[in-house]
Design an enzyme around this catalytic site. Structure first.
Site, PDB file in Angstrom:
ATOM      1  N   SER A 199      -6.714   0.736  -2.306  1.00 46.31           N
ATOM      2  CA  SER A 199      -7.482  -0.344  -2.926  1.00 46.31           C
ATOM      3  C   SER A 199      -6.965  -0.684  -4.315  1.00 46.31           C
ATOM      4  O   SER A 199      -7.187  -1.787  -4.812  1.00 46.31           O
ATOM      5  CB  SER A 199      -8.969   0.050  -3.023  1.00 46.31           C
ATOM      6  OG  SER A 199      -9.537   0.075  -1.735  1.00 46.31           O
ATOM      7  N   LEU A 219      -1.745 -11.789  -0.168  1.00 47.56           N
ATOM      8  CA  LEU A 219      -2.932 -11.233   0.502  1.00 47.56           C
ATOM      9  C   LEU A 219      -3.988 -12.309   0.710  1.00 47.56           C
ATOM     10  O   LEU A 219      -4.715 -12.301   1.708  1.00 47.56           O
ATOM     11  CB  LEU A 219      -3.537 -10.079  -0.302  1.00 47.56           C
ATOM     12  CG  LEU A 219      -2.731  -8.781  -0.414  1.00 47.56           C
ATOM     13  CD1 LEU A 219      -3.555  -7.710  -1.132  1.00 47.56           C
ATOM     14  CD2 LEU A 219      -2.289  -8.260   0.923  1.00 47.56           C
ATOM     15  N   ASN A 220      -4.089 -13.255  -0.219  1.00 52.61           N
ATOM     16  CA  ASN A 220      -5.048 -14.355  -0.022  1.00 52.61           C
ATOM     17  C   ASN A 220      -4.813 -15.047   1.318  1.00 52.61           C
ATOM     18  O   ASN A 220      -5.755 -15.389   2.037  1.00 52.61           O
ATOM     19  CB  ASN A 220      -4.918 -15.405  -1.129  1.00 52.61           C
ATOM     20  CG  ASN A 220      -5.441 -14.917  -2.465  1.00 52.61           C
ATOM     21  OD1 ASN A 220      -6.220 -13.975  -2.528  1.00 52.61           O
ATOM     22  ND2 ASN A 220      -5.008 -15.565  -3.537  1.00 52.61           N
ATOM     23  N   GLU A 224      -6.250  -5.369   3.816  1.00 48.90           N
ATOM     24  CA  GLU A 224      -6.351  -6.616   3.027  1.00 48.90           C
ATOM     25  C   GLU A 224      -7.638  -6.658   2.208  1.00 48.90           C
ATOM     26  O   GLU A 224      -8.252  -7.701   2.039  1.00 48.90           O
ATOM     27  CB  GLU A 224      -6.304  -7.866   3.926  1.00 48.90           C
ATOM     28  CG  GLU A 224      -5.316  -7.854   5.063  1.00 48.90           C
ATOM     29  CD  GLU A 224      -3.884  -7.891   4.600  1.00 48.90           C
ATOM     30  OE1 GLU A 224      -3.669  -8.001   3.377  1.00 48.90           O
ATOM     31  OE2 GLU A 224      -2.996  -7.779   5.447  1.00 48.90           O
ATOM     32  N   THR A 264       0.827  -1.209   0.000  1.00 49.15           N
ATOM     33  CA  THR A 264       0.000   0.000   0.000  1.00 49.15           C
ATOM     34  C   THR A 264       0.861   1.259   0.000  1.00 49.15           C
ATOM     35  O   THR A 264       1.922   1.290   0.602  1.00 49.15           O
ATOM     36  CB  THR A 264      -0.898  -0.015   1.259  1.00 49.15           C
ATOM     37  OG1 THR A 264      -1.735  -1.167   1.181  1.00 49.15           O
ATOM     38  CG2 THR A 264      -1.757   1.228   1.363  1.00 49.15           C
TER      39      THR A 264
END
Ligand code: TGC
Length: 390
Positions: free
Chosen positions: A143, A245-246, A369, A137
């Site tokens: 996003s 991130l998953n 996340e 980020t």
């Protein structure tokens, strides 16, 4: 009707878990009871992350717990989820530490690193001797990480120069290495950046009203020079960070239910003890409705997490299915924690009781996340076939 006698587990969801899964879960629960609960209000008030606990968490096998080899515990996805739930019943900040270290930083190296990178970093990270963070980020790319401005330029000798800024990066100011995602001539690539590199700095973002027992930072990369070997060789494009991130999003769906369960249990206990108008609060219909609604949502959330975990262990989990649990369980958990606070009246706004602390933490958890909105649109795209991000 038979009951388990456990108001937090009306459907005996405990029976969905094997003996060894429950045994591991109980070990983590004991750790939280002994090491987190007695201190968390003070850490939260003083904005302290208990860094001394890191080696202990390593010894318990909580760091990179779902990874195989290189000194990692090799636990199943369901065991990892149960551990996340228990840790977050203590505090989201503690579960976040385990997620950032294991699901993000270690996963990035495990999935995409060279053999040398894996053997150099993973065993020490599993022990908690090396702390990692994960920089995706940016101040203007939340996003939409595809709009990142951080760049990495390769010189003729193969070395790299990284320039840019990252924001909301957990653990960065105490990390030894940072996984930094940057835009290159060949697309987005990941790099292992030692945090003592010249030009690297991390500054905690303060003051915060959420995640106070945790650290989130701004990172500045001012022409940070790295050798050719710093790149993660097997990650090209956004698929790399998204697949890390998953892992973290998966843990969150379990963790959020831990915060919810703890808040429910506090509200139930309080309502049974607190006398108003000559009887316990628990004896009033409005209180019972609140408690029942909370108990039902906790059961549903754990069912979603357990089903997702079994799919993950079977190797058939689709990332879209992770969005179901991340979205639903964060949304329901925050509602439960807030409702639990109402049952504590004015006392609920003190740090003596956990629900408002959990609710405040979950403001971060529902945002990082992938926000509620991002996961809604991931599911909307899946259901309709229409992309509505842009
Ligand atoms: P798109 O640009 O089309 O996709 C790019 C490539 O990525 C693939 N992909 C995935 N792969 C694996 N798992 C997933 N969940 C994936 N999602 C997408 C995709 O197939 C494509 O691959 P390829 O080979 O075709 O190039 O992106 P999209 O339209 O699919 O995604 C849009 C959107 C909004 C869903 C995505 O950008 C997104 O998820 N945004 C949210 C980002 C986010 O969660 N950020 C939080 C980062 S947390 C952080 O930096 C701090 S860590 C926490 C801490 O430190 O405390």
């Amino acid at each position: 009707m038979t009951t388990t006698g456990n108001p937090s587990d009306l459907l005996d969801l405990d029976g969905l878990f094997s003996d060894s899964e429950r045994e591991f879960r109980d070990t983590v629960r004991d750790f939280v009871d002994a090491r987190i609960r007695p201190n968390i209000a003070e850490w939260y008030e003083n904005a302290v992350f208990p860094v001394d606990l890191v080696p202990e968490m390593g010894e318990l096998g909580l760091l990179g717990m779902h990874l195989e080899g290189y000194g990692c515990p090799g636990r199943s996805a369901v065991e990892y989820g149960l551990a996340a739930l228990e840790l977050e019943a203590g505090d989201s900040g503690i579960r976040t530490f385990v997620s950032v270290q294991g699901s993000l930083a270690m996963s990035a190296i495990h999935k995409f690193g060279s053999e040398e990178q894996k053997t150099t970093y993973l065993p020490g990270m599993a022990k908690g001797e090396i702390i990692g963070c994960f920089g995706l980020t940016e101040p203007t790319a939340g996003s939409d990480p595809s709009s990142m401005a951080t760049t990495a330029h390769r010189s003729a000798d193969g070395s790299w120069t990284l320039t840019g800024t990252k924001r909301w990066i957990g653990l960065a100011s105490i990390a030894d290495i940072a996984i930094i995602w940057a835009s290159t001539a060949e697309g987005i690539r990941g790099f292992i950046v030692p945090t003592d590199s010249a030009g690297f700095s991390a500054t905690p973002i303060e003051p915060k009203l959420s995640m106070r027992a945790s650290i989130q930072c701004d990172i500045t990369l001012d022409e940070v020079r790295l050798p050719a070997e710093a790149i993660l060789p097997d990650a090209a494009g956004l698929k790399g960070p998204f697949s890390c991130l998953n892992e973290a999003r998966y843990g969150i769906m379990w963790g959020a239910m831990g915060a919810a369960r703890d808040s429910f249990e506090v509200a139930l206990r309080y309502s049974q003890e607190r006398m108003q108008f000559d009887k316990p609060l628990a004896g009033y219909q409005l209180s019972q409705e609140k408690l029942v609604d909370m108990a039902l949502e906790i059961q549903k959330g754990i069912l979603i997490a357990e089903r997702t975990g079994r799919l993950k262990d079977a190797g058939t989990l689709d990332p879209v299915q992770i969005s179901v649990g991340k979205l639903n369980n964060c949304r329901e958990a925050i509602a439960i924690c807030r409702e639990a606070r109402t049952m504590l009246g004015g006392n609920g706004i003190t740090l003596e009781h956990s629900p408002l602390r959990h609710a405040n933490n979950l403001e971060s958890v529902r945002t990082y996340e992938g926000t509620d909105e991002v996961h809604t649109l991931i599911l909307g795209r899946h259901i309709t076939g229409e992309q509505a991000f842009r």
